[in-house]
Write a protein that holds these residues in place. Structure first.
Motif, PDB file in Angstrom:
ATOM      1  N   SER A   1       6.658  -0.388   7.575  1.00  0.00           N
ATOM      2  CA  SER A   1       5.670  -1.049   7.482  1.00  0.00           C
ATOM      3  C   SER A   1       6.190  -2.004   9.052  1.00  0.00           C
ATOM      4  O   SER A   1       4.992  -2.731   9.932  1.00  0.00           O
TER       5      SER A   1
ATOM      6  N   VAL B   1       0.795  -1.482   0.193  1.00  0.00           N
ATOM      7  CA  VAL B   1      -0.190   0.063   0.110  1.00  0.00           C
ATOM      8  C   VAL B   1       0.824   1.360   0.147  1.00  0.00           C
ATOM      9  O   VAL B   1       0.207   2.325  -0.823  1.00  0.00           O
ATOM     10  N   ALA B   2       2.021   1.426   0.467  1.00  0.00           N
ATOM     11  CA  ALA B   2       2.699   2.722   0.826  1.00  0.00           C
ATOM     12  C   ALA B   2       3.911   2.349  -0.359  1.00  0.00           C
ATOM     13  O   ALA B   2       3.758   4.025  -1.146  1.00  0.00           O
TER      14      ALA B   2
ATOM     15  N   PHE C   1       2.751   1.055  -3.464  1.00  0.00           N
ATOM     16  CA  PHE C   1       1.347   1.583  -4.639  1.00  0.00           C
ATOM     17  C   PHE C   1       0.404   2.865  -4.570  1.00  0.00           C
ATOM     18  O   PHE C   1       0.543   3.912  -5.118  1.00  0.00           O
ATOM     19  N   VAL C   2       0.473   3.120  -3.188  1.00  0.00           N
ATOM     20  CA  VAL C   2      -0.376   4.137  -3.013  1.00  0.00           C
ATOM     21  C   VAL C   2      -0.469   5.758  -2.616  1.00  0.00           C
ATOM     22  O   VAL C   2      -0.466   6.687  -3.129  1.00  0.00           O
ATOM     23  N   LEU C   3       1.343   6.180  -1.621  1.00  0.00           N
ATOM     24  CA  LEU C   3       2.174   6.627  -1.217  1.00  0.00           C
ATOM     25  C   LEU C   3       2.589   6.840  -1.824  1.00  0.00           C
ATOM     26  O   LEU C   3       3.128   7.955  -1.542  1.00  0.00           O
ATOM     27  N   HIS C   4       3.718   6.042  -2.882  1.00  0.00           N
ATOM     28  CA  HIS C   4       4.322   6.581  -3.468  1.00  0.00           C
ATOM     29  C   HIS C   4       5.469   6.385  -2.918  1.00  0.00           C
ATOM     30  O   HIS C   4       6.332   6.918  -3.118  1.00  0.00           O
TER      31      HIS C   4
END
Length: 82
Positions: free
Chosen positions: A38, A22-23, A25-28
């Motif tokens: 994480s 998530v970090a 791909f979403v937060l770049h």
């Protein structure tokens, strides 16, 4: 059959991987930073959960699991979770 320590380490690793994905791909975020963040989040949650369980005399997180997450980079999160 898996021991409680193996089960909790496995769950923690899956949680770490999911948070890292998530970090990234979403937060770049970059992979190394995402993994460290994480691991620290999971270590924080594990220590906090263990502390809460100790007060209520519930099922605790095995100490081996807590040490594994400290060793792989979750020391700051573990310190905050204590």
């Amino acid at each position: 059959m898996a021991t409680p320590a193996q089960k909790s380490i496995g769950l923690g690793l899956v949680s770490t991987a999911a948070l890292a994905i998530v970090a990234v791909f979403v937060l770049h975020m970059r992979w190394p930073i995402a993994l460290l963040v994480s691991v620290n989040i999971v270590a924080f949650l594990l220590y906090g959960f263990d502390k809460r369980q100790s007060r209520g005399r519930g099922v605790r997180v095995p100490e081996k699991t807590l040490h594994v997450f400290c060793f792989v980079g979750g020391s700051p999160g573990a310190c905050l979770g204590q």
